[in-house]
Motif scaffolding. Structure first.
Motif, PDB file in Angstrom:
ATOM      1  N   ASP A   1       0.829  -1.211   0.000  1.00 29.54           N
ATOM      2  CA  ASP A   1       0.000   0.000   0.000  1.00 29.54           C
ATOM      3  C   ASP A   1       0.861   1.257   0.000  1.00 29.54           C
ATOM      4  OD1 ASP A   1      -2.302  -1.504  -0.018  1.00 29.54           O
ATOM      5  OD2 ASP A   1      -2.699  -1.282   2.133  1.00 29.54           O
ATOM      6  N   LEU A   2       1.965   1.238   0.773  1.00 30.40           N
ATOM      7  CA  LEU A   2       2.870   2.381   0.796  1.00 30.40           C
ATOM      8  C   LEU A   2       3.479   2.610  -0.584  1.00 30.40           C
ATOM      9  CD1 LEU A   2       4.520   4.585   2.239  1.00 30.40           C
ATOM     10  CD2 LEU A   2       6.166   2.810   2.886  1.00 30.40           C
ATOM     11  N   LEU A   3       3.919   1.540  -1.223  1.00 34.17           N
ATOM     12  CA  LEU A   3       4.502   1.681  -2.563  1.00 34.17           C
ATOM     13  C   LEU A   3       3.470   2.229  -3.542  1.00 34.17           C
ATOM     14  CD1 LEU A   3       6.725  -1.518  -2.866  1.00 34.17           C
ATOM     15  CD2 LEU A   3       7.366   0.781  -2.134  1.00 34.17           C
ATOM     16  N   ASP A   4       2.232   1.769  -3.438  1.00 35.15           N
ATOM     17  CA  ASP A   4       1.180   2.305  -4.305  1.00 35.15           C
ATOM     18  C   ASP A   4       1.024   3.810  -4.088  1.00 35.15           C
ATOM     19  OD1 ASP A   4       0.671  -0.190  -5.352  1.00 35.15           O
ATOM     20  OD2 ASP A   4      -1.066  -0.584  -4.073  1.00 35.15           O
ATOM     21  N   SER A   5       1.042   4.232  -2.824  1.00 41.64           N
ATOM     22  CA  SER A   5       0.852   5.652  -2.527  1.00 41.64           C
ATOM     23  C   SER A   5       2.001   6.501  -3.053  1.00 41.64           C
ATOM     24  CB  SER A   5       0.699   5.867  -1.020  1.00 41.64           C
ATOM     25  OG  SER A   5       1.925   5.712  -0.331  1.00 41.64           O
ATOM     26  N   LEU A   6       3.186   5.891  -3.205  1.00 44.23           N
ATOM     27  CA  LEU A   6       4.358   6.608  -3.718  1.00 44.23           C
ATOM     28  C   LEU A   6       4.518   6.450  -5.228  1.00 44.23           C
ATOM     29  CD1 LEU A   6       6.919   5.650  -0.907  1.00 44.23           C
ATOM     30  CD2 LEU A   6       5.785   7.851  -1.215  1.00 44.23           C
ATOM     31  N   GLY A   7       3.629   5.702  -5.839  1.00 51.49           N
ATOM     32  CA  GLY A   7       3.730   5.494  -7.276  1.00 51.49           C
ATOM     33  C   GLY A   7       4.859   4.579  -7.686  1.00 51.49           C
ATOM     34  N   VAL A   8       5.280   3.682  -6.799  1.00 49.16           N
ATOM     35  CA  VAL A   8       6.371   2.744  -7.087  1.00 49.16           C
ATOM     36  C   VAL A   8       5.762   1.435  -7.567  1.00 49.16           C
ATOM     37  CG1 VAL A   8       8.293   1.439  -6.129  1.00 49.16           C
ATOM     38  CG2 VAL A   8       7.894   3.794  -5.381  1.00 49.16           C
ATOM     39  N   GLU A   9       5.992   1.106  -8.840  1.00 51.37           N
ATOM     40  CA  GLU A   9       5.424  -0.109  -9.406  1.00 51.37           C
ATOM     41  C   GLU A   9       6.266  -1.336  -9.102  1.00 51.37           C
ATOM     42  OE1 GLU A   9       4.740   0.437 -13.537  1.00 51.37           O
ATOM     43  OE2 GLU A   9       3.269   2.047 -13.250  1.00 51.37           O
TER      44      GLU A   9
ATOM     45  N   ARG B   1       6.093  -7.165  -8.539  1.00 51.17           N
ATOM     46  CA  ARG B   1       6.447  -5.921  -7.847  1.00 51.17           C
ATOM     47  C   ARG B   1       7.884  -5.916  -7.334  1.00 51.17           C
ATOM     48  NH1 ARG B   1       1.838  -3.028  -6.114  1.00 51.17           N
ATOM     49  NH2 ARG B   1       3.319  -1.308  -5.880  1.00 51.17           N
ATOM     50  N   VAL B   2       8.593  -7.041  -7.421  1.00 55.09           N
ATOM     51  CA  VAL B   2       9.917  -7.177  -6.788  1.00 55.09           C
ATOM     52  C   VAL B   2      10.974  -7.438  -7.854  1.00 55.09           C
ATOM     53  CG1 VAL B   2      11.286  -8.416  -5.074  1.00 55.09           C
ATOM     54  CG2 VAL B   2       8.821  -8.060  -4.690  1.00 55.09           C
ATOM     55  N   SER B   3      11.926  -6.511  -7.970  1.00 57.22           N
ATOM     56  CA  SER B   3      12.990  -6.645  -8.973  1.00 57.22           C
ATOM     57  C   SER B   3      14.171  -7.467  -8.470  1.00 57.22           C
ATOM     58  CB  SER B   3      13.474  -5.255  -9.400  1.00 57.22           C
ATOM     59  OG  SER B   3      13.918  -4.511  -8.275  1.00 57.22           O
ATOM     60  N   ALA B   4      14.419  -7.448  -7.156  1.00 54.37           N
ATOM     61  CA  ALA B   4      15.534  -8.183  -6.547  1.00 54.37           C
ATOM     62  C   ALA B   4      15.340  -8.157  -5.040  1.00 54.37           C
ATOM     63  CB  ALA B   4      16.878  -7.566  -6.930  1.00 54.37           C
ATOM     64  N   MET B   5      16.062  -9.034  -4.349  1.00 54.21           N
ATOM     65  CA  MET B   5      15.998  -9.062  -2.882  1.00 54.21           C
ATOM     66  C   MET B   5      17.391  -9.288  -2.304  1.00 54.21           C
ATOM     67  SD  MET B   5      12.672 -11.252  -1.630  1.00 54.21           S
ATOM     68  CE  MET B   5      13.209 -12.794  -2.402  1.00 54.21           C
ATOM     69  N   VAL B   6      17.657  -8.596  -1.193  1.00 57.16           N
ATOM     70  CA  VAL B   6      18.778  -8.943  -0.326  1.00 57.16           C
ATOM     71  C   VAL B   6      18.172  -9.266   1.028  1.00 57.16           C
ATOM     72  CG1 VAL B   6      20.961  -8.279   0.697  1.00 57.16           C
ATOM     73  CG2 VAL B   6      20.324  -7.361  -1.544  1.00 57.16           C
ATOM     74  N   LEU B   7      18.397 -10.481   1.502  1.00 59.33           N
ATOM     75  CA  LEU B   7      17.825 -10.956   2.762  1.00 59.33           C
ATOM     76  C   LEU B   7      18.963 -11.165   3.757  1.00 59.33           C
ATOM     77  CD1 LEU B   7      15.320 -13.586   1.320  1.00 59.33           C
ATOM     78  CD2 LEU B   7      14.894 -11.175   1.882  1.00 59.33           C
ATOM     79  N   LEU B   8      18.957 -10.382   4.826  1.00 60.41           N
ATOM     80  CA  LEU B   8      20.015 -10.429   5.838  1.00 60.41           C
ATOM     81  C   LEU B   8      19.489 -11.158   7.065  1.00 60.41           C
ATOM     82  CD1 LEU B   8      19.999  -7.333   4.423  1.00 60.41           C
ATOM     83  CD2 LEU B   8      22.106  -7.174   5.749  1.00 60.41           C
ATOM     84  N   ALA B   9      20.052 -12.360   7.337  1.00 61.83           N
ATOM     85  CA  ALA B   9      19.627 -13.151   8.495  1.00 61.83           C
ATOM     86  C   ALA B   9      18.106 -13.237   8.542  1.00 61.83           C
ATOM     87  CB  ALA B   9      20.188 -12.562   9.785  1.00 61.83           C
ATOM     88  N   SER B  10      17.545 -13.638   7.425  1.00 63.43           N
ATOM     89  CA  SER B  10      16.105 -13.529   7.215  1.00 63.43           C
ATOM     90  C   SER B  10      15.318 -14.612   7.931  1.00 63.43           C
ATOM     91  CB  SER B  10      15.812 -13.624   5.712  1.00 63.43           C
ATOM     92  OG  SER B  10      14.438 -13.552   5.447  1.00 63.43           O
ATOM     93  N   GLY B  11      14.111 -14.224   8.349  1.00 64.04           N
ATOM     94  CA  GLY B  11      13.105 -15.202   8.695  1.00 64.04           C
ATOM     95  C   GLY B  11      12.497 -15.770   7.427  1.00 64.04           C
ATOM     96  N   LEU B  12      11.642 -16.800   7.585  1.00 65.70           N
ATOM     97  CA  LEU B  12      11.026 -17.445   6.438  1.00 65.70           C
ATOM     98  C   LEU B  12       9.661 -17.973   6.828  1.00 65.70           C
ATOM     99  CD1 LEU B  12      11.676 -18.343   3.456  1.00 65.70           C
ATOM    100  CD2 LEU B  12      12.230 -20.586   4.440  1.00 65.70           C
ATOM    101  N   PRO B  13       8.621 -17.641   6.069  1.00 65.09           N
ATOM    102  CA  PRO B  13       7.297 -18.196   6.378  1.00 65.09           C
ATOM    103  C   PRO B  13       7.340 -19.715   6.443  1.00 65.09           C
ATOM    104  CG  PRO B  13       7.124 -16.477   4.715  1.00 65.09           C
ATOM    105  CD  PRO B  13       8.590 -16.733   4.907  1.00 65.09           C
ATOM    106  N   GLY B  14       6.731 -20.270   7.483  1.00 60.70           N
ATOM    107  CA  GLY B  14       6.674 -21.713   7.641  1.00 60.70           C
ATOM    108  C   GLY B  14       7.859 -22.324   8.362  1.00 60.70           C
ATOM    109  N   HIS B  15       8.876 -21.519   8.702  1.00 66.25           N
ATOM    110  CA  HIS B  15      10.035 -22.070   9.410  1.00 66.25           C
ATOM    111  C   HIS B  15       9.645 -22.554  10.805  1.00 66.25           C
ATOM    112  CE1 HIS B  15      14.096 -22.584  10.937  1.00 66.25           C
ATOM    113  NE2 HIS B  15      13.783 -21.812  11.957  1.00 66.25           N
ATOM    114  N   GLU B  16      10.066 -23.759  11.141  1.00 58.49           N
ATOM    115  CA  GLU B  16       9.815 -24.313  12.471  1.00 58.49           C
ATOM    116  C   GLU B  16      10.993 -23.961  13.382  1.00 58.49           C
ATOM    117  OE1 GLU B  16       7.620 -26.242  15.382  1.00 58.49           O
ATOM    118  OE2 GLU B  16       7.050 -25.757  13.315  1.00 58.49           O
ATOM    119  N   PRO B  17      10.762 -23.153  14.443  1.00 50.17           N
ATOM    120  CA  PRO B  17      11.894 -22.686  15.251  1.00 50.17           C
ATOM    121  C   PRO B  17      12.583 -23.816  16.005  1.00 50.17           C
ATOM    122  CG  PRO B  17       9.801 -22.047  16.257  1.00 50.17           C
ATOM    123  CD  PRO B  17       9.479 -22.609  14.907  1.00 50.17           C
ATOM    124  N   THR B  18      13.896 -23.639  16.196  1.00 49.95           N
ATOM    125  CA  THR B  18      14.666 -24.577  17.004  1.00 49.95           C
ATOM    126  C   THR B  18      14.362 -24.364  18.484  1.00 49.95           C
ATOM    127  OG1 THR B  18      16.516 -23.039  17.241  1.00 49.95           O
ATOM    128  CG2 THR B  18      16.556 -24.518  15.318  1.00 49.95           C
TER     129      THR B  18
END
Length: 254
Positions: free
Chosen positions: A67-75, A99-116
């Protein structure tokens, strides 16, 4: 409600997404360098962090960012994301790959990850401190857990301030506030990705980063042996160089 944000520069759009220990101020050391490298840079506070209050209803952070990107006109934008912010970035990239041209993920979480057990124990300790009203103790637990040995004392103080602010906002949240999740298909992620992990971080985040090249196309993993969970704060110059190098390959400016 529009998220609190900063925007500056011209060129391909970059969006900086913060960890759950911090807010958008965690990117102070990268901000000017990315703008000067020729990018339009946006950073925001998720709801419940920094200057973005929690609403009296459930919300979804990925939808808020879109929504923020839409409000800024960022496609379309490249997403640079730390920890929980990485989880949000992955959700955006899976739900709206256009909507995503590239990603840099730093020590990222991940949907569905089962915590240790180690990560669960941290969460239980944090909950116990907060339930006892010991906000200062919970703040120190986070600083000690998430920052590696290279973090200077000024950085530790900054993380203390950001984490305390998040606790204050979230503990004062109205009834009914909270995050809502959605099911996502990780195979829908198409953007080129650089996954950074810290050799001194909890096993969860090192394991996630090592998995990402098998989950996403055109993904490279680099482990930083000196880093804890927040490498962009621990050695900001080294991480900035990695970010700009990857962006020049995938989303060149000018």
């Amino acid at each position: 409600m529009t998220l609190a944000y900063d925007a500056s520069g011209d060129g391909p759009a970059l969006v900086l997404l913060h960890s759950a220990v911090c807010d958008r101020r965690m990117w102070d050391s990268q901000w000017s360098a990315l703008v000067e490298a020729g990018y339009r840079v946006v950073r925001c506070d998720f709801r419940g962090f920094g200057q973005s209050p929690l609403p009296d209803r459930r919300h979804n952070d990925a939808e808020d960012v879109l929504d923020l990107l839409d409000s800024l006109g960022v496609e379309q934008a490249a997403l640079i994301a730390s920890s929980y912010g990485g989880r949000v970035a992955v959700e955006i990239a899976a739900r709206r790959p256009d909507r995503v041209s590239a990603m840099v993920l730093l020590a990222s979480g991940l949907p569905g990850h089962e915590p240790t057990d180690e990560l669960r124990a941290f969460g239980e300790r944090e909950d116990s401190l907060l339930e006892a009203g010991d906000i200062a103790g919970a703040v120190e637990l986070n600083v000690d857990t998430w920052l590696g040995p290279d973090a200077e004392e000024a950085v530790r103080d900054a993380v203390r301030e950001m984490q305390r602010r998040a606790f204050e906002v979230q503990l004062a949240a109205p009834e009914g506030a909270g995050r809502s999740g959605v099911e996502i298909d990780l195979s829908a992620v198409k953007a080129p990705c650089l996954a950074l992990s810290g050799g001194l971080d909890l096993a969860d985040f090192r394991q996630i980063a090592a998995r990402l090249p098998r989950l996403f196309p055109n993904t490279r993993h680099i482990e930083l042996p000196w880093a804890g969970h927040l490498p962009s704060l621990e050695r900001p110059g080294a991480v900035t160089d990695l970010l700009i190098g990857f962006l020049r390959e995938t989303v060149p400016a000018g």
